[in-house]
Design an enzyme around this catalytic site. Structure first.
Site, PDB file in Angstrom:
ATOM      1  N   CYS A  52       0.833  -1.199   0.000  1.00  0.00           N
ATOM      2  CA  CYS A  52       0.000   0.000   0.000  1.00  0.00           C
ATOM      3  C   CYS A  52       0.870   1.252   0.000  1.00  0.00           C
ATOM      4  O   CYS A  52       1.783   1.387   0.821  1.00  0.00           O
ATOM      5  CB  CYS A  52      -0.922   0.001   1.226  1.00  0.00           C
ATOM      6  N   CYS A  55       0.427   3.174   3.601  1.00  0.00           N
ATOM      7  CA  CYS A  55       0.748   2.616   4.908  1.00  0.00           C
ATOM      8  C   CYS A  55       2.070   3.189   5.434  1.00  0.00           C
ATOM      9  O   CYS A  55       2.960   3.564   4.655  1.00  0.00           O
ATOM     10  CB  CYS A  55       0.847   1.093   4.823  1.00  0.00           C
ATOM     11  N   HIS A 115      -4.513   0.056   7.948  1.00  0.00           N
ATOM     12  CA  HIS A 115      -4.978  -0.125   6.575  1.00  0.00           C
ATOM     13  C   HIS A 115      -6.400  -0.677   6.526  1.00  0.00           C
ATOM     14  O   HIS A 115      -7.110  -0.494   5.526  1.00  0.00           O
ATOM     15  CB  HIS A 115      -4.025  -1.088   5.848  1.00  0.00           C
ATOM     16  N   ASN A 153     -13.250  10.566  -0.924  1.00  0.00           N
ATOM     17  CA  ASN A 153     -13.920   9.607  -1.805  1.00  0.00           C
ATOM     18  C   ASN A 153     -13.730   8.234  -1.186  1.00  0.00           C
ATOM     19  O   ASN A 153     -12.596   7.750  -1.071  1.00  0.00           O
ATOM     20  CB  ASN A 153     -13.322   9.622  -3.213  1.00  0.00           C
ATOM     21  N   SER A 161      -8.901   4.748  -5.515  1.00  0.00           N
ATOM     22  CA  SER A 161      -7.980   3.723  -6.007  1.00  0.00           C
ATOM     23  C   SER A 161      -7.208   3.023  -4.897  1.00  0.00           C
ATOM     24  O   SER A 161      -6.502   2.053  -5.165  1.00  0.00           O
ATOM     25  CB  SER A 161      -6.986   4.352  -6.995  1.00  0.00           C
ATOM     26  N   HIS A 164      -6.869   2.279   1.751  1.00  0.00           N
ATOM     27  CA  HIS A 164      -6.367   2.821   3.019  1.00  0.00           C
ATOM     28  C   HIS A 164      -7.198   4.044   3.398  1.00  0.00           C
ATOM     29  O   HIS A 164      -7.479   4.891   2.547  1.00  0.00           O
ATOM     30  CB  HIS A 164      -4.890   3.201   2.876  1.00  0.00           C
ATOM     31  N   HIS A 166      -8.313   7.419   3.876  1.00  0.00           N
ATOM     32  CA  HIS A 166      -7.686   8.701   3.582  1.00  0.00           C
ATOM     33  C   HIS A 166      -8.673   9.624   2.867  1.00  0.00           C
ATOM     34  O   HIS A 166      -9.690   9.185   2.335  1.00  0.00           O
ATOM     35  CB  HIS A 166      -6.448   8.510   2.695  1.00  0.00           C
ATOM     36  N   GLN A 168      -8.605  13.910   0.933  1.00  0.00           N
ATOM     37  CA  GLN A 168      -7.738  14.836   0.217  1.00  0.00           C
ATOM     38  C   GLN A 168      -8.121  16.268   0.549  1.00  0.00           C
ATOM     39  O   GLN A 168      -9.191  16.533   1.105  1.00  0.00           O
ATOM     40  CB  GLN A 168      -7.856  14.626  -1.301  1.00  0.00           C
TER      41      GLN A 168
END
Length: 375
Positions: A52, A55, A115, A153, A161, A164, A166, A168
């Site tokens: 990943c 990670c 993760h 997203n 994509s 993990h 997250h 933005q």
């Protein structure tokens, strides 16, 4: 209260925040459905994935190595959509072929080193750390950028994509279309009524109750009157707040608590890690940050695509793309379904049920709890 027949007949509702109409067609929910409704196989992810890019300690596609972070972690997006050193020349003067240069920054915001978690599965303390990161990013990027868009997203169906946990943040020197529309509508309402639009709207929703999903002393989550997506939610504070950094410590914890309750309900709806796009809208920053903007009220939008099951989504095609947004399930029906769900995550309930089932009854005594007990 809405007109009774509006739950059965097509009608349009006006989105005061965007200044647009939405077609509602509730009678369509009675049509036969022959599509897929099966539940996808449970996703199993390790707490750490050596492959990943997000990670701790792993090398990203750019060659940069993540630190061994133990909490939240933010870094400049390796494939940013906005660049801080883009040329500032090149604006066109042709009224038919307009273009303008832009500058900005894009960052990736890792919510946790784990993760295998999502915000819905994180404890309130962990979500509160994400809230702090969101606020810090707005403070930092808002000093020189006019608009700071914090968003997430979630799920491959929303174009994510990497699983993990997250989000933005994209910050630019311009006011994007959605923000500009909300700025105009909120400003018009404030000049007309002398009060922030979304605070008036929050009071109306609290009085009505029928579109409320969950609330606490500081926050309200509703399926808005003008919702487009099936289980769309609008989340907002109950006092005047312009931007995330203005939240008090108590309000930040209360935000983490209501986020957990909302996101757990999302996951419980179809017993799947519920996909969505969400993001925060607050008063413009940069050159506007010191200008009074009393019409602006901080809020978050949640746009989840699922409609009938974990595998059946709402598509914005045809009429929606060519005419105006349309929905089948009424906002009141959607809110009632979300409101009725438990706020304990389905994975936790299944785990606890499994531990009790797996415990042989003959191994228990009247004086000792089972291994699966919380006692």
């Amino acid at each position: 209260m809405i007109e009774a027949n509006w739950a059965d007949w097509p009608h349009r509702r006006f989105d005061l925040l965007q200044g647009r109409w939405i077609l509602v067609s509730p009678h369509r929910t009675r049509r036969p459905w022959l599509g897929q409704t099966e539940k996808p196989a449970p996703e199993q992810r390790p707490a750490y994935d050596p492959n990943c890019y997000l990670c701790p300690g792993n090398r990203r596609a750019s060659g940069q190595v993540n630190p061994a972070y133990t909490g939240t972690y933010a870094f400049t997006n390796d494939f940013a959509a906005l660049l801080p050193d883009a040329p500032q020349t090149g604006a066109t003067t042709d009224p038919l072929l307009r273009a303008a240069p832009v500058r900005g920054e894009c960052r990736v915001l890792c919510f946790s080193p784990r993760h295998d978690l999502t915000l819905a599965e994180m404890p309130v303390k962990g979500i509160a750390a994400v809230v702090e990161m969101w606020a810090d990013q707005v403070t930092d990027l808002g000093t020189c950028h006019r608009w700071v868009q914090v968003f997430e997203n979630k799920g491959a169906i929303m174009g994510c994509s990497n699983p993990h946990p997250h989000g933005q943040v994209w910050a630019g020197d311009f006011l994007p279309r959605e923000a500009a529309a909300e700025d105009e509508q909120q400003d018009w309402w404030y000049r007309t009524h002398g009060r922030p639009l979304l605070l008036d709207y929050a009071r109306r929703e609290l009085d009505a109750g029928e579109r409320v999903v969950t609330a606490n002393a500081h926050w309200l989550a509703v399926v808005p009157w003008w919702a487009v997506w099936p289980f769309e939610v609008l989340l907002m504070p109950l006092r005047p707040v312009g931007r995330l950094p203005e939240l008090t410590p108590v309000e930040r914890v209360a935000l983490a608590e209501i986020l957990q309750k909302l996101l757990v309900r999302y996951d419980n709806l179809f017993e799947v890690s519920f996909p969505y796009s969400m993001g925060w809208h607050g008063a413009p920053t940069g050159p506007d940050r010191d200008r009074p903007q009393p019409h602006w009220q901080l809020h978050a939008h949640f746009y989840p695509p699922l409609l009938r099951s974990a595998t059946v989504r709402k598509f914005m095609v045809g009429y929606e793309m060519l005419a105006e947004p349309q929905r089948d399930l009424t906002p009141e029906q959607a809110a009632a379904r979300l409101r009725a769900l438990p706020d304990v995550h389905y994975k936790r309930r299944q785990s606890e049920a499994g531990s009790v089932t797996a415990e042989p009854s003959g191994n228990r005594s009247n004086n000792q709890p089972s291994k699966g007990s919380n006692s």
